[in-house]
Design an enzyme around this catalytic site. Structure first.
Site, PDB file in Angstrom:
ATOM      1  N   GLY A   1      43.001  65.819  43.126  1.00  0.00           N
ATOM      2  CA  GLY A   1      42.610  66.865  43.918  1.00  0.00           C
ATOM      3  C   GLY A   1      41.831  66.237  45.232  1.00  0.00           C
ATOM      4  O   GLY A   1      42.240  66.722  46.427  1.00  0.00           O
ATOM      5  N   SER A   2      41.167  65.427  44.964  1.00  0.00           N
ATOM      6  CA  SER A   2      40.496  64.659  46.141  1.00  0.00           C
ATOM      7  C   SER A   2      41.395  64.036  46.887  1.00  0.00           C
ATOM      8  O   SER A   2      41.222  64.240  48.332  1.00  0.00           O
ATOM      9  CB  SER A   2      39.407  63.519  45.696  1.00  0.00           C
TER      10      SER A   2
ATOM     11  N   ASN B   1      33.393  76.041  42.948  1.00  0.00           N
ATOM     12  CA  ASN B   1      33.249  75.343  41.799  1.00  0.00           C
ATOM     13  C   ASN B   1      31.812  75.634  41.025  1.00  0.00           C
ATOM     14  O   ASN B   1      31.853  75.553  39.716  1.00  0.00           O
ATOM     15  CB  ASN B   1      33.770  73.958  41.587  1.00  0.00           C
TER      16      ASN B   1
ATOM     17  N   GLN C   1      40.221  75.095  41.775  1.00  0.00           N
ATOM     18  CA  GLN C   1      39.507  75.868  41.033  1.00  0.00           C
ATOM     19  C   GLN C   1      40.432  77.004  40.740  1.00  0.00           C
ATOM     20  O   GLN C   1      40.128  77.764  39.547  1.00  0.00           O
ATOM     21  CB  GLN C   1      37.894  76.274  41.414  1.00  0.00           C
TER      22      GLN C   1
ATOM     23  N   SER D   1      44.649  70.242  41.160  1.00  0.00           N
ATOM     24  CA  SER D   1      44.372  68.989  40.550  1.00  0.00           C
ATOM     25  C   SER D   1      44.853  69.403  38.969  1.00  0.00           C
ATOM     26  O   SER D   1      44.392  70.586  38.484  1.00  0.00           O
ATOM     27  CB  SER D   1      43.025  68.889  40.361  1.00  0.00           C
ATOM     28  N   ALA D   2      45.368  68.578  38.280  1.00  0.00           N
ATOM     29  CA  ALA D   2      45.953  68.704  36.948  1.00  0.00           C
ATOM     30  C   ALA D   2      44.671  69.271  35.686  1.00  0.00           C
ATOM     31  O   ALA D   2      44.863  69.848  35.338  1.00  0.00           O
ATOM     32  CB  ALA D   2      46.830  67.898  36.711  1.00  0.00           C
TER      33      ALA D   2
ATOM     34  N   THR E   1      54.553  54.198  43.087  1.00  0.00           N
ATOM     35  CA  THR E   1      55.341  54.562  41.773  1.00  0.00           C
ATOM     36  C   THR E   1      54.670  55.853  41.362  1.00  0.00           C
ATOM     37  O   THR E   1      53.414  55.759  40.732  1.00  0.00           O
ATOM     38  CB  THR E   1      55.524  53.346  40.823  1.00  0.00           C
TER      39      THR E   1
ATOM     40  N   CYS F   1      28.898  66.207  40.686  1.00  0.00           N
ATOM     41  CA  CYS F   1      28.417  65.348  41.548  1.00  0.00           C
ATOM     42  C   CYS F   1      26.822  64.865  41.586  1.00  0.00           C
ATOM     43  O   CYS F   1      26.457  64.054  41.766  1.00  0.00           O
ATOM     44  CB  CYS F   1      28.891  65.167  42.802  1.00  0.00           C
TER      45      CYS F   1
HETATM   46  C1  LIG Z   1      37.493  68.943  40.765  1.00  0.00           C
HETATM   47  C2  LIG Z   1      37.700  69.549  42.178  1.00  0.00           C
HETATM   48  C3  LIG Z   1      38.085  68.811  43.136  1.00  0.00           C
HETATM   49  C4  LIG Z   1      38.270  67.349  42.994  1.00  0.00           C
HETATM   50  O1  LIG Z   1      39.655  67.248  42.249  1.00  0.00           O
HETATM   51  P1  LIG Z   1      39.791  65.650  41.699  1.00  0.00           P
HETATM   52  O2  LIG Z   1      41.178  65.848  40.816  1.00  0.00           O
HETATM   53  O3  LIG Z   1      38.803  65.459  40.332  1.00  0.00           O
HETATM   54  O4  LIG Z   1      39.883  64.569  42.226  1.00  0.00           O
HETATM   55  C5  LIG Z   1      38.249  69.280  44.361  1.00  0.00           C
HETATM   56  N1  LIG Z   1      37.730  70.597  44.782  1.00  0.00           N
HETATM   57  C6  LIG Z   1      37.382  71.378  43.840  1.00  0.00           C
HETATM   58  C7  LIG Z   1      37.038  72.687  44.259  1.00  0.00           C
HETATM   59  C8  LIG Z   1      37.249  70.765  42.611  1.00  0.00           C
HETATM   60  O5  LIG Z   1      36.874  71.665  41.644  1.00  0.00           O
END
Ligand SMILES: *Cc1c(COP(=O)(O)O)cnc(C)c1O
Length: 405
Positions: free
Chosen positions: A71-72, A151, A179, A199-200, A237, A325
């Site tokens: 997600g980052s 979050n 989220q 993000s999965a 890949t 974090c």
């Molecule tokens: C967890 C999260 C991310 C980051 O996703 P990752 O796949 O862990 O890098 C970004 N934004 C929010 C709101 C999240 O909760």
């Protein structure tokens, strides 16, 4: 010992169906999707299927989904390249003070690179006022990013309204929906946003896989350069097992969305009710309206949240002090500060997040533990009003406001 995981907002366990779908792609169907022979083709087909599964969950076309490594990464791509794509038209970006660090730290980097960023504040309910958003837009504004759901306090933003304002003003609009996915119905067509991150591992899929939705017709430069994967838009890949897992997790999320939301919201409400019935002086941070179904961010007056967290850990209960974090740095949560809590309340708050494997028995166990630990901690606390003459352990007896019983 019993273990109760109440940190689904930090990550989720991979569901069995998801793992089963992934397994063949490690050692049997291990071919490179770019290869032309059979096992390569199998990988390519599997990635195509997953792309459709993720697209279906948010009402997008498969060609609008680009898999990333997190997600980052999706957030970095949307902001850095979204801004670069419009830099001829201006240098001003808009976001909020409650974003995830994947957005906030990217914005700080963009400021170093010469962009100007407005960080919108939020109300005590953790929501952005669309009028504030409108007023922040100048003729230099090129991109806005407002998270779909927070979050920490779980606040859900009026994304459709914000996206409409952005569109009217010709501003590119991104939302971090990490989220929200699987917890809130999402339809990108209805909401009319330009980009959305996912993000999965927050929806019972594997870690290390994410996706960026880019609306058809919106041109965003590539973030990673190399091979021609992802339709030439994201090199590297493909993480075939991870992507397959994301696809399956998305399919399950879509199938279970209604039940999942009802179940998690009712357990969450039961949890809050039981905590407040059994422990005095506990408040809910943020508003119960427009809130993620599984989020309970609680303020335990006169208690240090970090101490509570550690005692809970000993009893097998896993929660979070704000964001993952900040938990290693002990910096006050930027989100709780933003909704107006003074420092001592920020440090007295913990986030409990509920998910598909949480049961009523789990909640009852957690409430029992909380009851014990909170009363113990309060008996130590010089600020606690909850000690009585006989058992008072206050270190600062003079300042202790004794309660007569
Ligand atoms: C967890 C999260 C991310 C980051 O996703 P990752 O796949 O862990 O890098 C970004 N934004 C929010 C709101 C999240 O909760």
């Amino acid at each position: 010992m019993k273990q109760v995981y109440m940190d689904y907002a930090a990550t989720t366990p991979v569901k069995k169906e998801v793992l089963d779908a992934m397994l063949p792609y490690f050692s049997e169907q291990y071919g490179n999707p770019s290869s032309l022979y059979a096992i390569g083709t199998k990988g390519k087909e599997a990635v195509a299927k997953a792309r459709k599964q993720v697209a279906d969950l948010i009402g997008a076309e498969p060609e609008e989904i680009f898999f990333t490594a997190s997600g980052s990464e999706a957030d970095n791509w949307a902001l850095k390249e979204g801004a670069a794509s419009r830099k001829e038209s201006g240098n001003h970006l808009i976001t909020t003070v409650i974003e995830h660090h994947a957005i906030l730290h990217t914005c700080e980097k963009l400021e170093e690179d010469g962009y100007e960023v407005t960080y919108l504040g939020v109300g005590t309910d953790g929501r952005v006022d669309p009028e504030d958003f409108r007023k922040a837009i100048t003729d230099k504004t090129i991109l806005a990013s407002v998270m779909f759901a927070n979050n920490e306090v779980g606040s859900i933003q009026p994304i459709k309204e914000l996206a409409a304002i952005a569109k009217e003003k010709g501003v590119l609009f991104h939302t971090d929906a990490v989220q929200a996915l699987g917890n809130v119905p999402i339809n990108v067509k209805e909401m009319d946003v330009d980009m959305m991150s996912f993000s999965a591992h927050k929806i019972y899929g594997p870690k290390g896989v994410g996706a960026l939705y880019i609306r058809k017709g919106v041109e965003i430069p590539n973030f990673l350069h190399g091979g021609g994967q992802e339709g030439g838009h994201r090199a590297g890949t493909e993480n075939v097992p991870g992507i397959v897992g994301f696809g399956m997790a998305a399919e399950l999320a879509m199938k279970n969305l209604d039940d999942h939301c009802k179940m998690t919201a009712s357990l969450r409400d039961y949890f809050i009710e039981q905590v407040q019935a059994n422990i005095e002086d506990v408040e809910v941070n943020g508003s119960m309206e427009h809130r993620l179904p599984g989020n309970a961010n609680l303020l335990f007056h006169y208690i240090e949240g970090e101490a509570l967290l550690l005692f809970l850990d000993v009893k097998g209960v896993y929660a979070s002090s704000g964001s993952a974090c900040s938990s290693s740095t002990y910096a006050p949560s930027h989100v709780l500060t933003a909704i107006g809590l003074p420092l001592e309340k920020v440090y007295s708050s913990l986030r409990f997040s509920i998910g598909d494997f949480t049961s009523k028995e789990d909640i009852d166990y957690v409430v029992e533990q909380l009851k014990d630990i909170v009363s113990k901690l309060r008996s130590f606390s010089p600020y606690s009003r909850k000690c009585n003459e006989d058992s008072c352990n206050c270190r600062v007896k003079d300042t202790c406001k004794r309660k007569k019983n």
